[in-house]
Design a protein around this motif. Structure first.
Motif, PDB file in Angstrom:
ATOM      1  N   LEU A 382      45.044  50.205  47.034  1.00  0.00           N
ATOM      2  CA  LEU A 382      44.829  49.575  45.552  1.00  0.00           C
ATOM      3  C   LEU A 382      44.065  48.363  45.776  1.00  0.00           C
ATOM      4  O   LEU A 382      43.236  48.189  45.009  1.00  0.00           O
ATOM      5  CB  LEU A 382      46.172  49.604  45.038  1.00  0.00           C
ATOM      6  CG  LEU A 382      46.164  48.858  43.756  1.00  0.00           C
ATOM      7  CD1 LEU A 382      45.458  49.721  42.648  1.00  0.00           C
ATOM      8  CD2 LEU A 382      47.594  48.679  42.964  1.00  0.00           C
ATOM      9  N   PHE A 383      44.922  47.544  46.663  1.00  0.00           N
ATOM     10  CA  PHE A 383      44.317  46.217  46.788  1.00  0.00           C
ATOM     11  C   PHE A 383      42.854  46.183  47.171  1.00  0.00           C
ATOM     12  O   PHE A 383      41.806  45.380  46.681  1.00  0.00           O
ATOM     13  CB  PHE A 383      45.104  45.226  47.494  1.00  0.00           C
ATOM     14  CG  PHE A 383      46.436  44.766  47.064  1.00  0.00           C
ATOM     15  CD1 PHE A 383      46.421  44.279  45.510  1.00  0.00           C
ATOM     16  CD2 PHE A 383      47.589  44.997  47.582  1.00  0.00           C
ATOM     17  CE1 PHE A 383      47.454  43.946  45.028  1.00  0.00           C
ATOM     18  CE2 PHE A 383      48.846  44.539  47.034  1.00  0.00           C
ATOM     19  CZ  PHE A 383      48.855  44.143  45.723  1.00  0.00           C
ATOM     20  N   TYR A 384      42.566  46.956  47.993  1.00  0.00           N
ATOM     21  CA  TYR A 384      41.114  47.215  48.757  1.00  0.00           C
ATOM     22  C   TYR A 384      40.268  47.914  47.632  1.00  0.00           C
ATOM     23  O   TYR A 384      38.884  47.277  47.651  1.00  0.00           O
ATOM     24  CB  TYR A 384      41.310  48.174  49.843  1.00  0.00           C
ATOM     25  CG  TYR A 384      40.008  48.132  50.803  1.00  0.00           C
ATOM     26  CD1 TYR A 384      39.808  47.265  51.689  1.00  0.00           C
ATOM     27  CD2 TYR A 384      39.082  49.310  50.679  1.00  0.00           C
ATOM     28  CE1 TYR A 384      38.507  47.292  52.282  1.00  0.00           C
ATOM     29  CE2 TYR A 384      37.829  49.041  51.656  1.00  0.00           C
ATOM     30  CZ  TYR A 384      37.507  48.234  52.216  1.00  0.00           C
ATOM     31  OH  TYR A 384      36.512  48.061  52.957  1.00  0.00           O
ATOM     32  N   LEU A 385      40.691  48.758  46.823  1.00  0.00           N
ATOM     33  CA  LEU A 385      39.559  49.191  45.996  1.00  0.00           C
ATOM     34  C   LEU A 385      39.450  47.891  44.746  1.00  0.00           C
ATOM     35  O   LEU A 385      38.587  48.082  44.349  1.00  0.00           O
ATOM     36  CB  LEU A 385      40.726  50.295  45.431  1.00  0.00           C
ATOM     37  CG  LEU A 385      40.005  51.279  44.236  1.00  0.00           C
ATOM     38  CD1 LEU A 385      38.622  51.891  44.510  1.00  0.00           C
ATOM     39  CD2 LEU A 385      40.747  52.382  43.638  1.00  0.00           C
ATOM     40  N   GLN A 386      40.694  47.442  44.348  1.00  0.00           N
ATOM     41  CA  GLN A 386      40.429  46.226  43.265  1.00  0.00           C
ATOM     42  C   GLN A 386      39.217  45.530  43.632  1.00  0.00           C
ATOM     43  O   GLN A 386      38.413  44.838  42.854  1.00  0.00           O
ATOM     44  CB  GLN A 386      41.822  45.583  43.045  1.00  0.00           C
ATOM     45  CG  GLN A 386      41.719  44.859  41.706  1.00  0.00           C
ATOM     46  CD  GLN A 386      41.165  43.458  41.898  1.00  0.00           C
ATOM     47  OE1 GLN A 386      40.372  42.900  41.038  1.00  0.00           O
ATOM     48  NE2 GLN A 386      41.154  42.911  43.158  1.00  0.00           N
ATOM     49  N   ALA A 387      39.165  45.277  45.121  1.00  0.00           N
ATOM     50  CA  ALA A 387      38.321  44.065  45.513  1.00  0.00           C
ATOM     51  C   ALA A 387      36.739  44.483  45.562  1.00  0.00           C
ATOM     52  O   ALA A 387      35.968  43.559  45.660  1.00  0.00           O
ATOM     53  CB  ALA A 387      38.559  43.885  47.174  1.00  0.00           C
ATOM     54  N   GLU A 388      36.683  45.865  45.186  1.00  0.00           N
ATOM     55  CA  GLU A 388      35.273  46.416  45.216  1.00  0.00           C
ATOM     56  C   GLU A 388      34.457  45.745  44.173  1.00  0.00           C
ATOM     57  O   GLU A 388      33.185  45.319  44.353  1.00  0.00           O
ATOM     58  CB  GLU A 388      35.288  47.760  45.003  1.00  0.00           C
ATOM     59  CG  GLU A 388      35.776  48.500  46.385  1.00  0.00           C
ATOM     60  CD  GLU A 388      35.381  50.085  46.171  1.00  0.00           C
ATOM     61  OE1 GLU A 388      34.979  50.601  45.083  1.00  0.00           O
ATOM     62  OE2 GLU A 388      35.588  50.916  47.271  1.00  0.00           O
ATOM     63  N   ASP A 389      35.066  45.659  43.051  1.00  0.00           N
ATOM     64  CA  ASP A 389      34.250  45.010  41.802  1.00  0.00           C
ATOM     65  C   ASP A 389      35.045  43.874  41.318  1.00  0.00           C
ATOM     66  O   ASP A 389      34.701  43.331  39.970  1.00  0.00           O
ATOM     67  CB  ASP A 389      33.825  46.082  40.793  1.00  0.00           C
ATOM     68  CG  ASP A 389      34.928  46.769  40.364  1.00  0.00           C
ATOM     69  OD1 ASP A 389      36.216  46.511  40.497  1.00  0.00           O
ATOM     70  OD2 ASP A 389      34.735  47.981  39.669  1.00  0.00           O
TER      71      ASP A 389
END
Length: 423
Positions: A382-389
């Motif tokens: 989740l945190f890694y995905l949120q950091a995409e954009d």
């Protein structure tokens, strides 16, 4: 000697160091134990610590004693090894009533030393609740005799040992054990937490984990370990790498923590780690603020949401992703900027609570409640995905992150099975 009377019986310990002998005679002169002289001096053969077992009247014990006792008076004199006195505990209330009814207590564990706080040389190491009860009873005119096990000339290792064994009767918490061992190791972790804002200036780690308490040693160690574990992950291989954070053990000597400090002797000066710690501190504050009224009180029913960042799964995953993204400052900044979410709490506790997979059991309460490996790996995604954009946490993002974590777990299982089948 006291008025020509032999003070000490040293047949069990042999010849005493003159300094230790002088300390014991100083104690006898000051506190006048009710035992007949000479007093038998004993040695703890496990640690070589010297001690006596005596009885003191409350009016001799109380003026000479203090519960304000540091574990390491030289390097960490401002920080205490003792548990805090739990004023509202029912057992403590009963203890105070017993003291006022002239109960004689036993096994108060103390060290006699004038090296610090000279006016109160009896340092209460174990039994601070009993001592407080005795103190209050004396104020009411109750002057009974109480049993004391009294040590002399302890070094730090012996003092830690006495702290631990003397607290066994009151079930020393694992967090207190961690705090004591970390204090003995040195002030670096505490100072680091104070520097990044995870502890206030002059504040010590909590002696037990609870909402509203300061951070524990276990949580601080877990944060740092996972940050560095994250730095070992190659971002381009993130989707095919095992990315489950760890939660360090508590109440034992943690070899992984010891090894990390040996491998990274300059970690306390690591600017990137300090930045991650400071950003997480601000996330914790922002999350709490969202569920606090203007008067500074917690909103009804919001206790869990307010402390969501301090959930061990959330803390470890957030730190882990901070480490993974340490080589990509643009994405790392988006990760850090999660705390700036407008109109809702940064971690979107409501969306987390609704997140679940079709394989989850019926009693699964949603993401961010448990701390097991599955929970930690999902939060990393989740945190890694949120950091995409940097679009902040949404229900759709939570759902996708959970599915990605489940898919990664299956992929890694297939990879392991393939390796076994084709060695």
């Amino acid at each position: 000697m006291t008025d020509g009377v032999e003070t000490l019986d040293t047949r069990l310990v042999g010849t005493l160091d003159p300094g230790v002998q002088a300390m014991i005679e100083d104690f006898v002169e000051m506190c006048k134990p009710v035992e007949s002289l000479p007093i038998l001096v004993m040695r703890d053969k496990a640690t070589d610590a010297i001690f006596v077992e005596v009885h003191l009247l409350a009016d001799s014990l109380v003026p000479a004693a203090t519960v304000d006792v540091p574990l390491d008076p030289e390097d960490s004199a401002d920080y205490r090894a003792n548990r805090e006195v739990v004023e509202d505990h029912v057992a403590f209330a009963k203890m105070k009533d017993d003291a006022k009814n002239a109960r004689a207590f036993s096994n108060l564990v103390c060290e006699f030393t004038r090296a610090f706080n000279e006016d109160h040389p009896l340092k209460i190491i174990g039994g601070q609740h009993r001592f407080t009860a005795i103190q209050e009873a004396l104020e009411g005119g109750v002057n009974e005799h109480h049993g004391v096990k009294l040590y002399f000339a302890l070094d730090n290792e012996q003092r830690l040992d006495v702290q631990l064994i003397s607290n066994t009767n009151i079930a020393v918490s694992t967090d207190l054990f961690d705090r004591m061992t970390e204090t003995l190791a040195g002030p670096e972790l505490r100072q680091w937490c104070q520097k990044v804002g995870l502890l206030k200036d002059g504040e010590d780690f909590a002696d037990r984990r609870a909402r509203g308490n300061p951070i524990t040693v276990r949580a601080a160690r877990t944060f740092i370990i996972n940050y560095y574990r994250g730095t070992d992950i190659e971002p381009k291989k993130f989707d095919s790498s095992a990315t489950t954070p760890v939660i360090l053990k508590s109440g034992v000597q943690v070899e992984e923590w010891t090894e990390l400090k040996l491998q990274r002797p300059t970690l306390w000066e690591d600017a990137n780690l300090q930045l991650a710690g400071a950003e997480f501190s601000q996330l914790v504050e922002a999350q709490r603020k969202r569920f606090t009224t203007a008067a500074g009180k917690l909103k009804p029913g919001a206790a869990d949401s307010a402390e969501k960042a301090m959930n061990y799964a959330v803390l470890s995953a957030w730190a882990y992703v901070s480490g993974v993204l340490s080589k990509n400052k643009t994405r790392q900044k988006r990760h850090f900027d999660l705390r700036t979410a407008e109109g809702k709490d940064p971690l979107n506790a409501g969306a987390l609570a609704k997140g679940r997979h079709k394989t989850d059991p019926e009693n699964y309460r949603g993401l961010g409640y448990r701390t097991d490996a599955k929970e930690r790996s999902r939060l990393v995604e989740l945190f890694y995905l949120q950091a995409e954009d940097g679009s902040k946490i949404t229900p759709a993002m939570v759902d996708l992150a959970i599915k990605k974590a489940v898919a990664k777990e299956a992929l890694l299982e297939v990879s392991k099975a393939s390796e076994k089948a084709n060695p």
